[in-house]
Enzyme design. Structure first.
Site, PDB file in Angstrom:
ATOM      1  CE1 TYR A 152       2.901 -16.853  14.592  1.00 53.82           C
ATOM      2  CE2 TYR A 152       4.705 -17.494  16.032  1.00 53.82           C
ATOM      3  CZ  TYR A 152       4.239 -16.798  14.934  1.00 53.82           C
ATOM      4  OH  TYR A 152       5.100 -16.060  14.191  1.00 53.82           O
ATOM      5  N   GLY A 153      -0.482 -20.307  18.885  1.00 52.80           N
ATOM      6  CA  GLY A 153      -1.484 -21.110  19.603  1.00 52.80           C
ATOM      7  C   GLY A 153      -1.488 -20.842  21.107  1.00 52.80           C
TER       8      GLY A 153
ATOM      9  CG  ASN B 225      -1.064 -15.342  21.137  1.00 51.96           C
ATOM     10  OD1 ASN B 225      -0.208 -15.170  22.006  1.00 51.96           O
ATOM     11  ND2 ASN B 225      -0.877 -14.978  19.873  1.00 51.96           N
TER      12      ASN B 225
ATOM     13  CB  CYS C 250       0.392  -6.874  14.024  1.00 50.99           C
ATOM     14  SG  CYS C 250       1.426  -5.420  13.895  1.00 50.99           S
ATOM     15  N   GLY C 251      -0.212 -10.179  12.685  1.00 53.18           N
ATOM     16  CA  GLY C 251      -0.693 -11.504  13.083  1.00 53.18           C
ATOM     17  C   GLY C 251      -2.205 -11.635  13.216  1.00 53.18           C
TER      18      GLY C 251
ATOM     19  CE1 TYR D  43       1.635  -7.375  -4.506  1.00 54.84           C
ATOM     20  CE2 TYR D  43       0.971  -6.295  -2.486  1.00 54.84           C
ATOM     21  CZ  TYR D  43       1.538  -7.376  -3.136  1.00 54.84           C
ATOM     22  OH  TYR D  43       1.994  -8.454  -2.410  1.00 54.84           O
TER      23      TYR D  43
ATOM     24  CG  ASN E 285       3.021  -6.509   1.825  1.00 59.96           C
ATOM     25  OD1 ASN E 285       2.349  -7.010   2.741  1.00 59.96           O
ATOM     26  ND2 ASN E 285       2.490  -5.658   0.963  1.00 59.96           N
TER      27      ASN E 285
ATOM     28  CG  HIS F 133      -7.326  -2.772  10.124  1.00 62.37           C
ATOM     29  ND1 HIS F 133      -6.008  -2.427  10.325  1.00 62.37           N
ATOM     30  CD2 HIS F 133      -7.306  -3.730   9.169  1.00 62.37           C
ATOM     31  CE1 HIS F 133      -5.232  -3.153   9.529  1.00 62.37           C
ATOM     32  NE2 HIS F 133      -6.002  -3.953   8.822  1.00 62.37           N
TER      33      HIS F 133
ATOM     34  NE  ARG G 281      -0.071  -8.593   2.037  1.00 60.64           N
ATOM     35  CZ  ARG G 281      -0.828  -7.965   2.946  1.00 60.64           C
ATOM     36  NH1 ARG G 281      -1.977  -8.462   3.325  1.00 60.64           N
ATOM     37  NH2 ARG G 281      -0.397  -6.849   3.496  1.00 60.64           N
TER      38      ARG G 281
ATOM     39  CG  ASP H 137      -7.729  -6.920   6.867  1.00 63.18           C
ATOM     40  OD1 ASP H 137      -6.894  -6.627   7.737  1.00 63.18           O
ATOM     41  OD2 ASP H 137      -7.853  -6.275   5.811  1.00 63.18           O
TER      42      ASP H 137
ATOM     43  NE  ARG I 195      -2.356  -1.247   3.550  1.00 62.52           N
ATOM     44  CZ  ARG I 195      -1.789  -0.460   4.448  1.00 62.52           C
ATOM     45  NH1 ARG I 195      -1.799   0.848   4.289  1.00 62.52           N
ATOM     46  NH2 ARG I 195      -1.224  -0.930   5.522  1.00 62.52           N
TER      47      ARG I 195
HETATM   48  C1  OXD Z   1      -3.250  -4.433   5.359  1.00 64.69           C
HETATM   49  C2  OXD Z   1      -3.870  -5.598   4.696  1.00 64.69           C
HETATM   50  O1  OXD Z   1      -2.305  -3.849   4.801  1.00 64.69           O
HETATM   51  O2  OXD Z   1      -4.789  -6.165   5.306  1.00 64.69           O
HETATM   52  O3  OXD Z   1      -3.697  -4.088   6.457  1.00 64.69           O
HETATM   53  O4  OXD Z   1      -3.500  -5.956   3.576  1.00 64.69           O
HETATM   54 MN    MN Z   2      -5.396  -5.151   7.094  1.00 66.15          MN
END
Ligand code: OXD
Ligand code: MN
Length: 593
Positions: free
Chosen positions: A505-506, A508, A264-265, A211, A377, A240, A379, A287, A72
């Site tokens: 991860y798990g 959490n 950030c996971g 993108y 980044n 978000h 995807r 997301d 982005r």
């Molecule tokens: C972001 C995405 O950048 O979800 O937050 O792709």
């Molecule tokens: Mn996002």
């Protein structure tokens, strides 16, 4: 095409954009499998897509973007409200008139030699009163494929639209073709890159990038920037946030929404496999959440998306087995590395790289070269339907009732593993105070601490100070007992040697369990100046080197944090709600007492 579209404003808009962009063909997307197959074949022929091995990854493709079109682009993203003040201090602003003038120039003839695709799409489950229709016009077949995987796209959306309103979005890669000119595999035009949002007229225009969030206009542009404005005006929230369902060993289920900055996971948490026996996580979304109050006064969330656009590096059978199963077929991989036997590979996939790969740059890559083979980044795009733990209520038009909201960021120090806010107003203050170390999801320096209120810094379509006020106002719309409780987590604390203190991860699930038991009125907490921390977290069958440090509240560091926040909040001037200011003052007082 005219016969298939019943909506006169849509016909008129398509005609206007066609006249402006001068494409050589028009294609109205129906969203069918045949259409998807036809576009993928055409893109394989053009050299943009490489089919993966049919046994290893059936129905999947590898794709590389231009090296300057990988994330982005926040510096080229604009909120074009009539008044600059309404875009606020955290957004780039241009007046609608000035931006419109620039866009008319940039889009004039921009689709010459290309096909103009019309993509009707629905954000949210078909038939849900919370869903909204968008129509994206694009000259990128890659966008068409992604939109089919990420949204309910095509005839079904067109049918739902009927004669109603839609959010128009125009997208072009910004590379017109001269007669006979051969196209490149990934056309884009960094020199003209502009992503413009018009919150008053609810329109989106994007040019120059093909993108992710720059080009898939349903995601960040509509479902967050424009939708946040709709939410402000109509009394709901566009966030978000991931949405997950958590079931206890006793079979009780609660839904949790969680906001974290990009990369950030969120996908890992949304699809988590709990290490705690008997606990189960199911995924509604990874997301974005649209949330509104139901008739019973509780907050209900839908996921406007229908697929995942997840970060590949770091995704493995260890960190996210459900994502690995989801992407085992019918997946589009962008900017990962390709193995000689037509499989995909990325850093952190959980298996050693073969000796040779084709890197995301299309170069021959040798093991030990020290260079990343996949872009950080890079995807995967895939439909939610393939997720083995897709929540049975994920398509429920009513949405799912939210019991807890979590905020979090990537912080190597100061913020403990988890704490609970005192109430909604304090929780809103916590959301406003999120800061996080930057990741590769946006162009720019990585690892730099930046404020990212509500993880919405790049995604709020209006003045962020007014957005804080909207959150406060939402908290007054129902009985306090109906409101979700608000938490703050940090999986990313490090010790003096730079090692993570918490396995994540798990594991959490231990934090989710405490939250679940808090909202059930079962778990105990200790009051501290920053909020409630667990009296006891379930550390059974796990070795944590320094558990006390996970919850340590370093008053000096927190006092510094409040000073920094005082400075940051000045940015919002008189748009900063007085409640946020008084929460900060109250925190300072508690820290000094
Ligand atoms: C972001 C995405 O950048 O979800 O937050 O792709
Ligand atoms: Mn996002």
């Amino acid at each position: 095409m005219r016969e298939r579209i019943k909506n006169p404003s849509l016909i008129q808009w398509i005609e206007e954009i066609t006249a402006l962009c001068s494409p050589s063909k028009i294609h109205l997307c129906d969203g069918s499998e045949e259409e998807y197959n036809q576009i993928t074949s055409q893109m394989v022929k053009a050299g943009t897509l490489v089919p993966l091995d049919a046994k290893k990854h059936p129905g999947s493709f590898w794709c590389r973007s231009h090296p300057d079109d990988v994330a982005r682009v926040e510096e080229n993203t604009f909120i074009c409200s009539e008044k600059k003040e309404d875009a606020g201090p955290t957004n780039n602003w241009k007046s609608p008139a000035e931006m419109k003038k620039k866009l008319i120039e940039l889009f004039g003839g921009c689709m010459k030699g290309r096909t103009l695709y019309v993509i009707p799409y629905c954000m949210g489950p078909l038939g849900s009163p919370s869903s909204r229709i968008g129509v994206e016009i694009t000259d990128s077949p890659y966008v068409v494929l992604n939109m089919r995987l990420m949204t309910r796209m095509g005839d079904a959306a067109l049918k739902q639209l009927g004669n109603g309103p839609f959010i128009p979005g125009v997208h072009s890669v910004g590379v017109p073709l001269k007669p006979g000119q051969k196209d490149v595999a990934w056309p884009c035009n960094p020199a003209v890159r502009t992503i413009a949002h018009f919150p008053e007229t609810r329109a989106i225009w994007s040019i120059g990038s093909g993108y992710g969030g720059n080009a898939l206009l349903g995601k960040k542009c509509f479902a967050l920037r424009i939708a946040s404005v709709l939410g402000r005006d109509e009394g709901w929230l566009a966030e978000h946030m991931l949405i997950l369902g958590l079931t206890s060993p006793e079979g009780e289920k609660k839904y949790i929404a969680a906001a974290f900055p990009s990369a950030c996971g969120k996908t890992n948490l949304a699809m988590m496999t709990p290490t705690l026996p008997g606990w189960k996580v199911e995924c509604v979304g990874d997301d974005i959440a649209w949330m509104r109050f139901g008739k019973d006064g509780r907050l209900y969330a839908i996921n406007p998306e229908a697929g995942y656009f997840g970060v590949a590096p770091g995704t493995s059978f260890k960190t996210n087995p459900n994502a690995m199963k989801t992407i085992s077929r019918n997946t589009l991989f962008t900017n990962v590395a390709l193995t000689p036997d037509k499989d995909v590979w990325w850093e952190g996939i959980g298996k050693e790289a073969p000796l040779h790969l084709t890197s995301w740059l299309g170069e021959s890559w040798k093991l030990g070269s020290g260079k990343p083979a996949a872009h950080p980044n890079s995807r995967f795009t895939v439909s939610s339907k393939q997720c083995p733990i897709y929540d049975p209520k994920a398509e429920d038009p009513k949405g799912v009732p939210i019991s807890a909201i979590i905020f979090g960021g990537r912080r190597s120090s100061v913020i403990p593993l988890v704490f609970e806010s005192f109430n909604w107003q304090h929780g809103t203050f916590l959301g406003a105070s999120v800061s996080s170390e930057t990741t590769a999801a946006a162009k720019g320096e990585m690892g730099k601490l930046r404020h990212d209120p509500f993880a919405m810094l790049p995604f709020c379509g209006y003045n962020m100070g007014d957005y804080f006020a909207h959150w406060l106002a939402m908290g007054k719309k129902t009985d306090a007992k109906n409101l979700p409780r608000i938490y703050y987590v940090n999986w990313f604390q490090k010790n003096d040697q730079g090692e993570y203190l918490w396995p994540g991860y798990g594991e959490n699930s231990r934090v989710l369990k405490w939250i679940f038991e808090r909202v059930s009125g079962k778990a105990k907490a200790i009051e501290t100046p920053i909020g409630y921390i667990p009296e006891k977290l379930d550390f059974s069958e796990i070795f944590v080197k320094d558990p006390a440090r996970l919850f340590h509240i370093d008053r000096a560091a927190w006092i510094k944090e409040t000073e920094e926040l005082s400075h940051y909040f000045k940015l919002f001037g008189d748009h900063l709600p007085k409640e946020i200011h008084s929460e900060l003052e109250a925190l300072k007082k508690r820290l000094f007492s």
